[in-house]
Design an enzyme around this catalytic site. Sequence first.
Site, mmCIF file in Angstrom:
data_model
loop_
_atom_site.group_PDB
_atom_site.id
_atom_site.type_symbol
_atom_site.label_atom_id
_atom_site.label_comp_id
_atom_site.label_asym_id
_atom_site.label_seq_id
_atom_site.Cartn_x
_atom_site.Cartn_y
_atom_site.Cartn_z
ATOM 1 N N GLU A 101 0.837 -1.196 0.000
ATOM 2 C CA GLU A 101 0.000 0.000 0.000
ATOM 3 C C GLU A 101 0.871 1.244 0.000
ATOM 4 O OE1 GLU A 101 -3.807 -0.748 2.307
ATOM 5 O OE2 GLU A 101 -3.208 1.175 3.140
ATOM 6 N N ASP A 103 0.065 5.073 0.884
ATOM 7 C CA ASP A 103 -1.063 5.815 1.467
ATOM 8 C C ASP A 103 -0.828 7.307 1.569
ATOM 9 O OD1 ASP A 103 -2.644 3.676 2.149
ATOM 10 O OD2 ASP A 103 -1.768 3.444 4.139
ATOM 11 N N GLU A 105 -3.193 10.106 3.497
ATOM 12 C CA GLU A 105 -4.427 10.340 4.255
ATOM 13 C C GLU A 105 -4.422 11.771 4.761
ATOM 14 O OE1 GLU A 105 -5.220 5.826 5.934
ATOM 15 O OE2 GLU A 105 -4.378 7.303 7.301
ATOM 16 N N TRP A 195 -8.708 8.822 16.635
ATOM 17 C CA TRP A 195 -7.274 9.123 16.565
ATOM 18 C C TRP A 195 -6.877 10.293 15.659
ATOM 19 C CZ3 TRP A 195 -4.960 8.694 11.728
ATOM 20 C CH2 TRP A 195 -5.670 7.972 10.755
#
Length: 288
Positions: A101, A103, A105, A195
């Site tokens: 992956e 990522d 975000e 979180w």
Amino acid sequence: MSTPYSTLIILSISILSCMKYVFSTNFYRDFDISWGNGPGNIHKNGKVLMLSLDGYSGSGIQSKKAYLFSRIDMQIKLISGNSAGTVTAFYLGSEGDNRDEIDIEFLGNLTGDPYTVHTNIYTKGSGCREQQFHLWFDPTSSFHTYTITWNPFMIVIYVDGTPIRVFKNLESIGVPYMKDLPMSVHSSLWNADQWATRGGAIKTNWTEAPFKAWFRNYNARGCVWMNGESSCISGSSKTINQDWYTQKDLDISNKKKLKWVQENQMIYDYCKDYNRFPYGIPQECYHN
Ligand SMILES: *[C@@H]1O[C@H](CO)[C@@H](O)[C@H](O)[C@H]1NC(C)=O
Ligand SMILES: *[C@@H]1O[C@H](CO)[C@@H](O)[C@H](O)[C@H]1NC(C)=O
């Protein structure tokens, strides 16, 4: 060979290909809605996608094609106003366990507080390679271009053409690299208020839902995966001659930009988290 005439032809070909790039996005054609809100949220004949999040559901899309090496560009306008608790993601990912992956975000924040760009790289199911950044512009007021290039030699993440992160193929020193599993392109918007914002201290304010993020000008180039084979290996793809595919290192100007980002915009780097890795930081940290 470079007569004015051939220059003219080359020029008009490149103008045409730019136009094709700008106008070729079609979210209906290129993506499946993998969860949440339906195709009703694709607008302008497929050119614009909206992902939304409310108290019932987030939403996500997945590309119909998978690639083994690719260059992916997406323009994104993030949730405006109070986006605390939300995460908008744009990433490449493989299927199944032990996944690979890449990522990106975007962790939301209260109105006026900066988004955090959280990046991570998983190879064969293991990640723990987080780097986080603050952006040098407001990503909610207009569209900006986020790019992932992934070739046999390295991965680069760019924001508006500025490299923010490099991960090299260091298999020669025993660091796993993603080169076996095809990855598809994903975007999603979900609630992560346990979180995401100030470590979970600030929760999503549902009275302000639905939260909306906008996507356009998607462009994917690369080795398309079909019937268990990469189009680059069978020789049927023009990809292998493209700059992003052959690039083994950043050029001087991009190295300077990366250094500027690392010195001024980076807020967390796993490579400097000595408490977390008491027996020594990961090998790749010495080379990227
Ligand atoms: C939110 O804003 C605070 C205060 O400026 C900042 O420390 C934090 O990095 C921002 N981002 C997130 C995701 O908490
Ligand atoms: C949530 O948003 C509403 C509407 O903007 C506001 O009136 C309220 O004070 C907010 N709640 C919290 C906990 O910030």
